[in-house]
Design a protein around this motif. Structure first.
Motif, PDB file in Angstrom:
ATOM      1  N   ARG A  13       1.959   6.844  -6.968  1.00 54.62           N
ATOM      2  CA  ARG A  13       0.892   7.708  -7.501  1.00 54.62           C
ATOM      3  C   ARG A  13       1.147   9.176  -7.173  1.00 54.62           C
ATOM      4  O   ARG A  13       0.969  10.036  -8.001  1.00 54.62           O
ATOM      5  CB  ARG A  13      -0.454   7.301  -6.917  1.00 54.62           C
ATOM      6  CG  ARG A  13      -1.029   6.120  -7.586  1.00 54.62           C
ATOM      7  CD  ARG A  13      -2.458   5.924  -7.166  1.00 54.62           C
ATOM      8  NE  ARG A  13      -2.875   4.591  -7.538  1.00 54.62           N
ATOM      9  CZ  ARG A  13      -3.799   3.899  -6.922  1.00 54.62           C
ATOM     10  NH1 ARG A  13      -4.406   4.419  -5.887  1.00 54.62           N
ATOM     11  NH2 ARG A  13      -4.118   2.714  -7.323  1.00 54.62           N
ATOM     12  N   SER A  14       1.507   9.448  -5.947  1.00 56.23           N
ATOM     13  CA  SER A  14       1.700  10.849  -5.555  1.00 56.23           C
ATOM     14  C   SER A  14       2.958  11.434  -6.189  1.00 56.23           C
ATOM     15  O   SER A  14       3.022  12.620  -6.462  1.00 56.23           O
ATOM     16  CB  SER A  14       1.766  10.973  -4.033  1.00 56.23           C
ATOM     17  OG  SER A  14       2.908  10.297  -3.540  1.00 56.23           O
ATOM     18  N   GLY A  15       3.948  10.612  -6.478  1.00 57.39           N
ATOM     19  CA  GLY A  15       5.190  11.096  -7.070  1.00 57.39           C
ATOM     20  C   GLY A  15       5.075  11.340  -8.568  1.00 57.39           C
ATOM     21  O   GLY A  15       5.852  12.083  -9.144  1.00 57.39           O
ATOM     22  N   ALA A  16       4.101  10.768  -9.238  1.00 56.06           N
ATOM     23  CA  ALA A  16       3.994  10.888 -10.695  1.00 56.06           C
ATOM     24  C   ALA A  16       3.590  12.280 -11.135  1.00 56.06           C
ATOM     25  O   ALA A  16       4.026  12.764 -12.167  1.00 56.06           O
ATOM     26  CB  ALA A  16       2.995   9.861 -11.222  1.00 56.06           C
TER      27      ALA A  16
ATOM     28  N   VAL B 276       0.836  -1.209   0.000  1.00 56.64           N
ATOM     29  CA  VAL B 276       0.000   0.000   0.000  1.00 56.64           C
ATOM     30  C   VAL B 276       0.865   1.252   0.000  1.00 56.64           C
ATOM     31  O   VAL B 276       0.612   2.204  -0.751  1.00 56.64           O
ATOM     32  CB  VAL B 276      -0.964  -0.011   1.208  1.00 56.64           C
ATOM     33  CG1 VAL B 276      -1.624   1.338   1.398  1.00 56.64           C
ATOM     34  CG2 VAL B 276      -2.005  -1.098   1.024  1.00 56.64           C
ATOM     35  N   LEU B 277       1.907   1.291   0.818  1.00 59.81           N
ATOM     36  CA  LEU B 277       2.780   2.465   0.875  1.00 59.81           C
ATOM     37  C   LEU B 277       3.506   2.697  -0.453  1.00 59.81           C
ATOM     38  O   LEU B 277       3.589   3.834  -0.923  1.00 59.81           O
ATOM     39  CB  LEU B 277       3.796   2.320   2.010  1.00 59.81           C
ATOM     40  CG  LEU B 277       3.249   2.484   3.414  1.00 59.81           C
ATOM     41  CD1 LEU B 277       4.321   2.151   4.440  1.00 59.81           C
ATOM     42  CD2 LEU B 277       2.734   3.892   3.624  1.00 59.81           C
ATOM     43  N   VAL B 278       4.028   1.640  -1.051  1.00 55.26           N
ATOM     44  CA  VAL B 278       4.751   1.777  -2.316  1.00 55.26           C
ATOM     45  C   VAL B 278       3.821   2.279  -3.411  1.00 55.26           C
ATOM     46  O   VAL B 278       4.168   3.193  -4.163  1.00 55.26           O
ATOM     47  CB  VAL B 278       5.408   0.432  -2.712  1.00 55.26           C
ATOM     48  CG1 VAL B 278       5.888   0.445  -4.146  1.00 55.26           C
ATOM     49  CG2 VAL B 278       6.557   0.127  -1.773  1.00 55.26           C
ATOM     50  N   ARG B 279       2.625   1.717  -3.492  1.00 60.20           N
ATOM     51  CA  ARG B 279       1.684   2.144  -4.534  1.00 60.20           C
ATOM     52  C   ARG B 279       1.210   3.579  -4.315  1.00 60.20           C
ATOM     53  O   ARG B 279       1.026   4.325  -5.260  1.00 60.20           O
ATOM     54  CB  ARG B 279       0.501   1.192  -4.589  1.00 60.20           C
ATOM     55  CG  ARG B 279       0.931  -0.213  -4.984  1.00 60.20           C
ATOM     56  CD  ARG B 279      -0.215  -1.082  -5.246  1.00 60.20           C
ATOM     57  NE  ARG B 279      -0.326  -1.149  -6.703  1.00 60.20           N
ATOM     58  CZ  ARG B 279      -1.373  -1.575  -7.349  1.00 60.20           C
ATOM     59  NH1 ARG B 279      -2.416  -1.956  -6.686  1.00 60.20           N
ATOM     60  NH2 ARG B 279      -1.381  -1.612  -8.661  1.00 60.20           N
ATOM     61  N   THR B 280       1.027   3.959  -3.066  1.00 59.85           N
ATOM     62  CA  THR B 280       0.594   5.330  -2.767  1.00 59.85           C
ATOM     63  C   THR B 280       1.689   6.327  -3.132  1.00 59.85           C
ATOM     64  O   THR B 280       1.406   7.376  -3.708  1.00 59.85           O
ATOM     65  CB  THR B 280       0.248   5.452  -1.269  1.00 59.85           C
ATOM     66  OG1 THR B 280      -0.742   4.493  -0.950  1.00 59.85           O
ATOM     67  CG2 THR B 280      -0.260   6.831  -0.939  1.00 59.85           C
TER      68      THR B 280
END
Length: 152
Positions: A125-128, A118-122
């Motif tokens: 997304r926010s970094g893109a 969950v942390l990696v996917r979040t």
């Protein structure tokens, strides 16, 4: 009349289910029995303790537990006998050892792996969408696209 009595007897037979009655010499023995039948898992049912199971094997295990307690065995001796015969699976709380380590650590590992995913996917997304400015060419193209929508 006999047919009606036979029919009534057959109809009432399931209602006369066997109820285990165990008589103990003292309340401590009875308490030990109650604790043991709640701690021991039915090998046939797998998700029931031997006090709740209606399986024939569970009844045999209750009887054996009773016989051992009446004969003077301690709770630990009964548990050791059952583990020797059926393995650690018979215990609802298996001991911490190399063969049962996954049972104790497994749930924690699953939760930690889930949180990491969950942390990696979040973060992905926010970094893109942040930290990158648009080039002049991209701004012009964006303006054309936005104006095209206003014209229609």
């Amino acid at each position: 009349m006999r047919i009606m009595m036979l029919a009534a007897a057959l109809w009432l037979a399931p209602a006369q289910a066997a109820i285990d009655v165990y008589e103990f010499e003292d309340p401590a023995q009875e308490q030990a029995f109650r604790e043991l039948v709640r701690e021991l898992r039915c090998p046939k049912c797998q998700n029931q303790d031997i006090s709740d199971s209606n399986a024939e094997l569970a009844k045999d295990l209750r009887d054996k537990t009773y016989d051992m307690l009446v004969a003077g065995s301690s709770k630990q001796e009964v548990i050791e006998y059952m583990v020797a015969r059926y393995g650690n699976f018979i215990l609802y709380k298996p001991p911490l050892m190399a063969s049962t380590l996954i049972l104790w650590i497994g749930p924690v590992l699953v939760i930690l792996i889930g949180l990491a995913v969950v942390l990696v996917r979040t973060r992905k997304r926010s970094g893109a969408g942040s930290g990158e400015e648009l080039s002049d060419e991209e701004r012009a193209r964006l303006a054309r696209l936005l104006n095209k929508d206003k014209e229609n």
